[in-house]
Enzyme design. Structure first.
Site, PDB file in Angstrom:
ATOM      1  N   HIS A 229     -16.049  35.886 -21.835  1.00  0.00           N
ATOM      2  CA  HIS A 229     -15.018  35.423 -21.729  1.00  0.00           C
ATOM      3  C   HIS A 229     -14.739  34.176 -20.640  1.00  0.00           C
ATOM      4  O   HIS A 229     -15.731  34.212 -19.525  1.00  0.00           O
ATOM      5  CB  HIS A 229     -13.978  36.666 -20.983  1.00  0.00           C
ATOM      6  CG  HIS A 229     -12.670  36.335 -20.746  1.00  0.00           C
ATOM      7  ND1 HIS A 229     -12.400  36.525 -19.488  1.00  0.00           N
ATOM      8  CD2 HIS A 229     -11.619  35.866 -21.254  1.00  0.00           C
ATOM      9  CE1 HIS A 229     -11.023  36.595 -19.487  1.00  0.00           C
ATOM     10  NE2 HIS A 229     -10.589  35.949 -20.495  1.00  0.00           N
TER      11      HIS A 229
ATOM     12  N   HIS B 259      -7.937  27.309 -17.673  1.00  0.00           N
ATOM     13  CA  HIS B 259      -6.902  28.333 -17.914  1.00  0.00           C
ATOM     14  C   HIS B 259      -5.389  28.336 -17.406  1.00  0.00           C
ATOM     15  O   HIS B 259      -4.723  28.517 -18.089  1.00  0.00           O
ATOM     16  CB  HIS B 259      -7.637  29.822 -17.220  1.00  0.00           C
ATOM     17  CG  HIS B 259      -6.786  30.929 -17.440  1.00  0.00           C
ATOM     18  ND1 HIS B 259      -5.556  31.172 -16.747  1.00  0.00           N
ATOM     19  CD2 HIS B 259      -7.028  31.745 -18.409  1.00  0.00           C
ATOM     20  CE1 HIS B 259      -5.078  32.353 -17.065  1.00  0.00           C
ATOM     21  NE2 HIS B 259      -5.973  32.681 -18.031  1.00  0.00           N
TER      22      HIS B 259
END
Ligand code: G3P
Ligand code: MG
Length: 238
Positions: A9, A51
């Site tokens: 991830h 992100h």
């Protein structure tokens, strides 16, 4: 669509600064076959790996990512917040990251992460870069971004991300012509998965950091899990 079972991830999970090339290299050295990362547009329309919509949490910069051109974004340190050993890591462009995945033999899931109000252009910007690479799956929480990505790279497989089970997943996939679902792991049960698996839609689960939960999901038929701790599992790949 092909899914590695263990997908690191944000590049290298918790083992490296998120969304950096260092993360990709660590994932590959651990024996990971797949990675996920987030791509957002700079002010001048270049997709970069990050992100958050703002720079503070993961870089030495300040303010919104969308306010700065890529040349300026790349001057920030995106490694030190994780550990001083990673000082000097910068925000990679999507093209750089996919080139490294290609060299390392990593399957890549590019999550299209639009800044507020930039859904369509982020879908397009990411697709235009990603279509030059093999072994890439595009995903997004944004139906608009996914649909626009399809207009520019219809041949790339696309997955819809969901964080709730409100609404009909099957119908949501159909509306954006996505071929897979990426869902928050706690939403996945025998009943919620059944219609998708019966229709041969692969399902991947985020973010799974416990072995017992990964085992539960694989037993249900989930194709892959996104994890922050690929090192916990890869020794005897599940
Ligand atoms: O793509 C799976 C996962 O990354 C979605 O959540 O917030 O970590 O990008 P987030
Ligand atoms: Mg993500």
């Amino acid at each position: 669509m092909r899914y590695p079972r263990i997908i690191a991830h944000r590049c290298g999970g918790a083992l490296a600064p998120e969304n950096t090339l260092a993360g990709l290299r660590i994932a590959a050295r651990l024996g990971c076959r797949g990675v996920e990362f987030d791509a957002m547009l700079s002010r001048d329309g270049v997709p970069v790996l990050i992100h958050d919509e703002t720079l503070e949490r993961t870089t030495s910069g300040r303010g919104p990512v969308a306010d700065l051109p890529v040349a300026q974004l790349r001057r920030f340190d995106a490694g030190s917040h994780r550990h001083p050993a990673f000082a000097g890591e910068c925000l990679p462009t999507l093209a750089e990251a996919l080139a490294v995945c290609n060299q390392l033999g990593l399957w890549a899931n590019v999550e299209i992460k639009p800044s507020v109000g930039c859904d369509a252009e982020t879908g397009a910007g990411v697709a235009l870069v990603a279509r030059e690479f093999a072994d890439v799956v595009l995903s997004s929480f944004s139906p608009e971004a996914l649909m626009n990505a399809a207009s520019f790279a219809g041949e790339l497989p696309r997955a819809l991300l969901v964080e709730s089970n409100s609404g009909d997943w099957f119908e949501s996939l159909r509306r954006v012509d996505a071929k897979a679902l990426h869902a928050a792991h706690q939403l996945l049960t025998v009943d919620s998965l059944r219609p998708l698996l019966e229709a041969n839609f692969p399902v991947a689960a985020y973010t799974v950091n416990r072995r017992d939960e990964a085992e539960r999901l694989f037993a249900l038929g989930v194709a892959g899990v996104f994890t922050d701790r690929p090192d916990h599992w890869l020794a005897g790949e599940m």
